[in-house]
Write a protein that holds these residues in place. Structure first.
Motif, PDB file in Angstrom:
ATOM      1  N   PRO A   1       0.802  -1.232   0.000  1.00 52.79           N
ATOM      2  CA  PRO A   1       0.000   0.000   0.000  1.00 52.79           C
ATOM      3  C   PRO A   1       0.832   1.278   0.000  1.00 52.79           C
ATOM      4  O   PRO A   1       0.352   2.329  -0.437  1.00 52.79           O
ATOM      5  CB  PRO A   1      -0.816  -0.128   1.292  1.00 52.79           C
ATOM      6  N   ALA A   2       2.074   1.203   0.479  1.00 51.39           N
ATOM      7  CA  ALA A   2       2.928   2.392   0.530  1.00 51.39           C
ATOM      8  C   ALA A   2       3.206   2.952  -0.861  1.00 51.39           C
ATOM      9  O   ALA A   2       3.505   4.142  -1.005  1.00 51.39           O
ATOM     10  CB  ALA A   2       4.248   2.062   1.220  1.00 51.39           C
ATOM     11  N   PHE A   3       3.080   2.124  -1.893  1.00 48.12           N
ATOM     12  CA  PHE A   3       3.354   2.580  -3.256  1.00 48.12           C
ATOM     13  C   PHE A   3       2.204   3.407  -3.828  1.00 48.12           C
ATOM     14  O   PHE A   3       2.362   4.037  -4.874  1.00 48.12           O
ATOM     15  CB  PHE A   3       3.642   1.383  -4.165  1.00 48.12           C
ATOM     16  N   GLN A   4       1.060   3.395  -3.161  1.00 47.42           N
ATOM     17  CA  GLN A   4      -0.106   4.150  -3.629  1.00 47.42           C
ATOM     18  C   GLN A   4      -0.249   4.008  -5.148  1.00 47.42           C
ATOM     19  O   GLN A   4      -0.207   4.994  -5.897  1.00 47.42           O
ATOM     20  CB  GLN A   4       0.010   5.617  -3.227  1.00 47.42           C
ATOM     21  N   PRO A   5      -0.408   2.769  -5.624  1.00 47.99           N
ATOM     22  CA  PRO A   5      -0.378   2.516  -7.061  1.00 47.99           C
ATOM     23  C   PRO A   5      -1.466   3.245  -7.836  1.00 47.99           C
ATOM     24  O   PRO A   5      -2.586   3.431  -7.344  1.00 47.99           O
ATOM     25  CB  PRO A   5      -0.548   0.996  -7.166  1.00 47.99           C
ATOM     26  N   GLU A   6      -1.094   3.678  -9.028  1.00 53.02           N
ATOM     27  CA  GLU A   6      -2.029   4.299  -9.960  1.00 53.02           C
ATOM     28  C   GLU A   6      -2.093   3.437 -11.214  1.00 53.02           C
ATOM     29  O   GLU A   6      -1.095   2.834 -11.615  1.00 53.02           O
ATOM     30  CB  GLU A   6      -1.588   5.726 -10.299  1.00 53.02           C
ATOM     31  N   ARG A   7      -3.260   3.406 -11.830  1.00 54.09           N
ATOM     32  CA  ARG A   7      -3.491   2.504 -12.953  1.00 54.09           C
ATOM     33  C   ARG A   7      -4.189   3.235 -14.090  1.00 54.09           C
ATOM     34  O   ARG A   7      -4.935   4.171 -13.863  1.00 54.09           O
ATOM     35  CB  ARG A   7      -4.354   1.321 -12.496  1.00 54.09           C
ATOM     36  N   GLY A   8      -3.942   2.757 -15.297  1.00 53.27           N
ATOM     37  CA  GLY A   8      -4.665   3.261 -16.446  1.00 53.27           C
ATOM     38  C   GLY A   8      -4.579   4.761 -16.610  1.00 53.27           C
ATOM     39  O   GLY A   8      -3.500   5.356 -16.601  1.00 53.27           O
ATOM     40  N   VAL A   9      -5.751   5.386 -16.737  1.00 56.69           N
ATOM     41  CA  VAL A   9      -5.813   6.817 -17.004  1.00 56.69           C
ATOM     42  C   VAL A   9      -5.281   7.645 -15.838  1.00 56.69           C
ATOM     43  O   VAL A   9      -4.870   8.795 -16.020  1.00 56.69           O
ATOM     44  CB  VAL A   9      -7.261   7.224 -17.352  1.00 56.69           C
ATOM     45  N   GLU A  10      -5.261   7.071 -14.625  1.00 64.26           N
ATOM     46  CA  GLU A  10      -4.692   7.795 -13.477  1.00 64.26           C
ATOM     47  C   GLU A  10      -3.242   8.179 -13.743  1.00 64.26           C
ATOM     48  O   GLU A  10      -2.788   9.241 -13.319  1.00 64.26           O
ATOM     49  CB  GLU A  10      -4.760   6.923 -12.213  1.00 64.26           C
ATOM     50  N   ILE A  11      -2.519   7.323 -14.431  1.00 62.51           N
ATOM     51  CA  ILE A  11      -1.110   7.589 -14.725  1.00 62.51           C
ATOM     52  C   ILE A  11      -0.986   8.734 -15.720  1.00 62.51           C
ATOM     53  O   ILE A  11      -0.134   9.618 -15.565  1.00 62.51           O
ATOM     54  CB  ILE A  11      -0.435   6.320 -15.272  1.00 62.51           C
ATOM     55  N   ILE A  12      -1.843   8.735 -16.732  1.00 59.50           N
ATOM     56  CA  ILE A  12      -1.810   9.808 -17.722  1.00 59.50           C
ATOM     57  C   ILE A  12      -2.125  11.142 -17.048  1.00 59.50           C
ATOM     58  O   ILE A  12      -1.506  12.169 -17.339  1.00 59.50           O
ATOM     59  CB  ILE A  12      -2.815   9.534 -18.860  1.00 59.50           C
ATOM     60  N   THR A  13      -3.073  11.124 -16.123  1.00 61.95           N
ATOM     61  CA  THR A  13      -3.464  12.338 -15.419  1.00 61.95           C
ATOM     62  C   THR A  13      -2.318  12.890 -14.579  1.00 61.95           C
ATOM     63  O   THR A  13      -2.170  14.101 -14.416  1.00 61.95           O
ATOM     64  CB  THR A  13      -4.685  12.060 -14.524  1.00 61.95           C
ATOM     65  N   ARG A  14      -1.491  11.997 -14.060  1.00 61.56           N
ATOM     66  CA  ARG A  14      -0.365  12.429 -13.220  1.00 61.56           C
ATOM     67  C   ARG A  14       0.638  13.269 -13.998  1.00 61.56           C
ATOM     68  O   ARG A  14       1.270  14.173 -13.436  1.00 61.56           O
ATOM     69  CB  ARG A  14       0.334  11.197 -12.625  1.00 61.56           C
ATOM     70  N   TYR A  15       0.797  12.984 -15.291  1.00 60.44           N
ATOM     71  CA  TYR A  15       1.856  13.623 -16.071  1.00 60.44           C
ATOM     72  C   TYR A  15       1.254  14.518 -17.149  1.00 60.44           C
ATOM     73  O   TYR A  15       0.853  14.030 -18.226  1.00 60.44           O
ATOM     74  CB  TYR A  15       2.758  12.563 -16.702  1.00 60.44           C
ATOM     75  N   PRO A  16       1.208  15.825 -16.943  1.00 61.17           N
ATOM     76  CA  PRO A  16       0.596  16.741 -17.922  1.00 61.17           C
ATOM     77  C   PRO A  16       1.229  16.682 -19.302  1.00 61.17           C
ATOM     78  O   PRO A  16       0.548  16.914 -20.309  1.00 61.17           O
ATOM     79  CB  PRO A  16       0.805  18.119 -17.284  1.00 61.17           C
ATOM     80  N   PHE A  17       2.524  16.370 -19.379  1.00 53.18           N
ATOM     81  CA  PHE A  17       3.216  16.443 -20.669  1.00 53.18           C
ATOM     82  C   PHE A  17       2.824  15.319 -21.642  1.00 53.18           C
ATOM     83  O   PHE A  17       3.201  15.367 -22.810  1.00 53.18           O
ATOM     84  CB  PHE A  17       4.733  16.474 -20.474  1.00 53.18           C
ATOM     85  N   ILE A  18       2.078  14.300 -21.181  1.00 49.54           N
ATOM     86  CA  ILE A  18       1.618  13.262 -22.118  1.00 49.54           C
ATOM     87  C   ILE A  18       0.098  13.310 -22.300  1.00 49.54           C
ATOM     88  O   ILE A  18      -0.496  12.390 -22.863  1.00 49.54           O
ATOM     89  CB  ILE A  18       2.048  11.842 -21.674  1.00 49.54           C
ATOM     90  N   GLN A  19      -0.531  14.379 -21.822  1.00 50.40           N
ATOM     91  CA  GLN A  19      -1.970  14.514 -21.996  1.00 50.40           C
ATOM     92  C   GLN A  19      -2.284  15.099 -23.365  1.00 50.40           C
ATOM     93  O   GLN A  19      -1.457  15.781 -23.982  1.00 50.40           O
ATOM     94  CB  GLN A  19      -2.555  15.379 -20.875  1.00 50.40           C
ATOM     95  N   ARG A  20      -3.503  14.831 -23.839  1.00 51.99           N
ATOM     96  CA  ARG A  20      -3.920  15.350 -25.140  1.00 51.99           C
ATOM     97  C   ARG A  20      -3.846  16.870 -25.134  1.00 51.99           C
ATOM     98  O   ARG A  20      -4.122  17.524 -24.129  1.00 51.99           O
ATOM     99  CB  ARG A  20      -5.346  14.893 -25.468  1.00 51.99           C
ATOM    100  N   GLY A  21      -3.465  17.404 -26.295  1.00 58.32           N
ATOM    101  CA  GLY A  21      -3.290  18.844 -26.394  1.00 58.32           C
ATOM    102  C   GLY A  21      -1.847  19.273 -26.249  1.00 58.32           C
ATOM    103  O   GLY A  21      -1.510  20.430 -26.478  1.00 58.32           O
ATOM    104  N   THR A  22      -0.961  18.331 -25.859  1.00 59.41           N
ATOM    105  CA  THR A  22       0.475  18.600 -25.798  1.00 59.41           C
ATOM    106  C   THR A  22       1.152  17.898 -26.970  1.00 59.41           C
ATOM    107  O   THR A  22       0.586  16.981 -27.578  1.00 59.41           O
ATOM    108  CB  THR A  22       1.092  18.090 -24.484  1.00 59.41           C
ATOM    109  N   SER A  23       2.368  18.305 -27.272  1.00 59.12           N
ATOM    110  CA  SER A  23       3.058  17.703 -28.420  1.00 59.12           C
ATOM    111  C   SER A  23       3.269  16.205 -28.218  1.00 59.12           C
ATOM    112  O   SER A  23       3.062  15.412 -29.151  1.00 59.12           O
ATOM    113  CB  SER A  23       4.391  18.405 -28.665  1.00 59.12           C
TER     114      SER A  23
END
Length: 505
Positions: A27-49
Motif C-alpha cells: 500500500p505504501a506505493f499508492q499505485p495508480e493505474r490506467g488513465v490515473e497515470i496519464i493524469t499524473r503527467y501533464p506532458f503526455i496529456q492530449r493537447g500537448t506535443s
C-alpha cells in the motif's frame, strides 16, 4: 493519418535503506493505474506535443515514500499486476514503446538489482522489439544488466531535484524520437549505449548540485549531450544507504556515433573520479549537541538543523527518537519562555490518538516513536499542551503539535517528511519566527533552504547515517571511494552495451 505509436507506462519507485529495520509494504506505493497515470503527467496529456504524437497506455506505477526494504510479497503482488496489465495492453494493440518510470534504488527481500528484475519480467510480455526508455533519480543505481534491457536511460541533473518533470518528459521525448526514426524506415533505430561504473559511493548530502564539485560535473552533462552523434547523457551518484553489489556511481551516454558516446562517457566519468577528493558536506556539520549549541549562540533566525540520520526521504524509518530526546533534555527549552523550537517529526499513532481525543488546548502525557527503529533510542514520553491537530495529510494521515516547554514537537500517525513552509503553517506554526527549526532531512529542500537564515547538518544516528563507515557495508564492490582512500586508480573505459535484442556477454 499517420500511425500514432502506442506507448505503455509502468514502474515501481522506492528509495530503500538496508540499514533500517522498517519494511515497505504494497500500500505504501499508492499505485495508480490506467488513465490515473496519464493524469499524473501533464506532458503526455492530449493537447500537448507528446500527448498528441502517441497513444499512451498506463499499466501500473507506484511511488512509495523512501523507507526500509520492500517485502517480497509486496513486490511480487505489484509486479504481477504490472505483468497482467501489460499483457492486456499487448493483447489489445500493437505496442511500440515502453516508458519505465522508476527511481533506481529499490531493494526487495531476497532479490538484488530489482529494477532489472522488474524490467526483465516486463520484457517477457512486451518482447525484445519494443523500445524502452527509463527515467530515474540520480540517486539510483545502474547495473550493466539494467542498461542492457533499456534502449534509453536518463536521470535527474539536480539535487535537490527540481527537474523531476523535465527528466521524465525528456525520457518520453527521446523515446518518441526513436519511434519516429523507426516509422521513417531508418535502419539504425536503437542507439548505442556507453556505460561506465565509477567506484565512488557518497551520500547525497556531499554531492548536491548546488555546490562544487557536483555543480561543474553536472554542468558538463548537457555539453556532452550537445555533441554530434549523442542523444542523451546522464550521471548517477548512486545510493549510499543500501548494501548491494550495484551500489556506486555510474555514467551512461547514448547516441548514434560509437566514438562520440564513448568519448562523452569517459569525459564525464573522468571528471567525476578526478573530483572525488573535493566532495564535502553541503553545510557545516556537527553532532546534535554541537548543532544546538551553534543555533543557540547564533543571532540568525530561523536557524535550521537537519536531523539527518533518520531522514524519511532517504529511507530512514522516521521514528528514531534520538534527536527529540536530546532536544527535550536541554534546560534552555524547559520553559515556555525559552527559545521557540519546532521539531518535525516523530510518528506515534497511539500518542496522536490520545491527543486528538483530548483536543486542542489540553495537556496530555503521551509516548511516541521507536516502534520500528529502537536501535538508537527507545520510545519518548512527553507531557505538553496540544497546540494543533490536522487530519487528512497524504503521508501522515493525522498530525498533532505538542508544546513541551518552548519546543513544538510534531507527532504523526504515519511518518512524513517536512519540506514546505505550508507543512508548518497548516499546523499553526510560524517557522520564520522560530529561533530553531529541526527537520528530519538531509540537504534542505528549496523552500526550507530559502527560508533558513543559517543551518547545520546534524550527523545523527539512524538508518541513513551520514557516516557510511559506521553503517558497515559488506557487499559493495571494493575498492570503493571513500571506503578505500588509498584507491587512486579506476577503470573508466567506456563499456558499449548491446541492445536487448543481443545477448549480454
Amino acid at each position: 493519418m499517420a500511425h500514432r505509436p502506442v506507448i505503455a507506462i509502468a514502474g515501481l519507485a522506492c528509495e530503500t535503506s538496508t540499514f533500517t529495520p522498517s519494511r515497505t509494504l504494497a500500500p505504501a506505493f499508492q499505485p495508480e493505474r490506467g488513465v490515473e497515470i496519464i493524469t499524473r503527467y501533464p506532458f503526455i496529456q492530449r493537447g500537448t506535443s507528446l500527448g498528441d504524437a502517441a497513444e499512451w497506455r498506463g499499466a501500473l506505477t507506484g511511488h512509495a515514500l523512501p523507507g526500509g526494504i520492500v517485502t517480497r510479497d509486496a513486490f511480487e503482488s505489484l509486479s504481477a499486476e504490472i505483468v497482467t496489465r501489460l499483457t492486456e495492453i499487448v493483447a489489445s494493440t500493437k505496442l511500440d514503446g515502453f516508458w519505465f518510470d522508476i527511481h533506481g534504488a529499490m531493494c526487495v527481500e531476497g532479490l538484488d538489482d530489482v529494477e532489472y528484475e522488474l524490467l526483465r519480467r516486463c520484457r517477457k510480455v512486451i518482447g525484445p522489439d519494443v523500445l524502452v526508455s527509463a527515467s530515474m533519480d540520480l540517486h539510483g543505481n545502474v547495473s550493466r544488466e539494467l542498461v542492457h534491457q533499456t534502449d534509453l536511460i536518463t536521470c535527474y541533473r539536480t539535487a535537490p531535484h527540481i527537474d523531476v518533470s523535465e527528466t521524465k518528459e525528456r525520457a518520453c521525448r527521446n523515446l518518441l524520437q526513436l519511434l519516429q526514426r523507426r516509422a521513417g524506415g531508418e535502419k539504425i533505430v536503437r542507439p548505442l549505449k556507453a556505460w561506465i561504473p565509477v567506484p565512488i559511493l557518497l551520500p547525497g548530502e556531499q554531492t548536491s548540485t548546488r555546490d562544487e564539485p557536483a555543480t561543474r560535473i553536472y554542468a558538463a552533462v548537457p555539453e556532452v549531450e550537445a555533441s554530434e552523434g549523442v542523444l542523451d547523457a546522464a550521471i548517477w551518484v548512486g545510493y549510499a544507504w543500501a548494501d548491494e553489489p550495484r551500489n556506486r556511481a555510474a555514467v551512461v551516454v547514448t547516441g548514434w556515433d560509437e566514438e562520440a558516446v564513448a568519448r562523452g562517457a569517459e569525459r564525464l566519468a573522468r571528471l567525476f573520479w578526478d573530483s572525488r577528493k573535493e566532495f564535502r558536506f553541503v553545510a557545516p556539520t556537527g553532532s546534535f549537541q554541537e548543532c544546538l549549541d551553534a543555533a543557540l549562540a547564533s543571532a540568525k533566525h530561523p536557524y535550521f538543523i537537519s536531523d539527518s540520520g533518520d531522514n524519511p526521504t532517504a529511507g530512514g524509518s522516521g521514528d528514531v527518537t534520538w534527536g527529540l530526546t536530546q532536544l527535550l533534555a536541554r534546560p534552555e527549552f524547559r520553559l515556555e519562555s525559552g527559545p521557540k523550537v519546532i521539531y518535525a517529526s516523530v510518528p506515534g499513532p497511539e500518542a496522536v490518538g490520545k491527543a486528538v481525543a483530548a483536543g486542542v488546548g489540553t495537556t496530555v502525557t503521551v509516548t511516541a516513536g521507536a516502534e520500528v527503529d529502537a536501535i538508537h533510542a527507545g520510545p519518548i514520553t512527553m507531557t505538553g499542551r496540544v497546540h494543533a491537530i490536522k487530519h487528512g495529510d497524504r503521508h501522515a494521515e493525522v498530525e498533532v503539535v505538542l508544546q513541551v516547554g518552548s519546543v513544538f514537537a510534531v507527532l504523526t500517525k504515519l511518518r512524513k517528511p517536512y519540506h514546505y513552509e505550508s507543512d508548518f503553517t497548516e499546523l499553526g506554526l510560524a517557522p520564520r519566527s522560530a529561533a530553531i527549526v529541526i527537520v528530519k532531512i538531509g540537504y534542505l529542500e528549496p523552500e526550507l533552504y530559502a527560508m533558513a537564515a543559517d543551518w547545520m547538518l546534524g550527523l545523527t544516528p539512524g538508518g541513513v547515517d551520514q557516516d557510511l563507515q559506521r553503517l558497515g557495508h559488506k557487499r559493495i564492490q571494493r575498492p570503493m571511494w571513500p571506503f578505500d582512500r588509498e584507491c587512486n586508480e579506476a577503470d573508466l573505459t567506456a563499456k558499449l552495451i548491446p541492445t536487448s535484442n543481443d545477448p549480454l556477454s
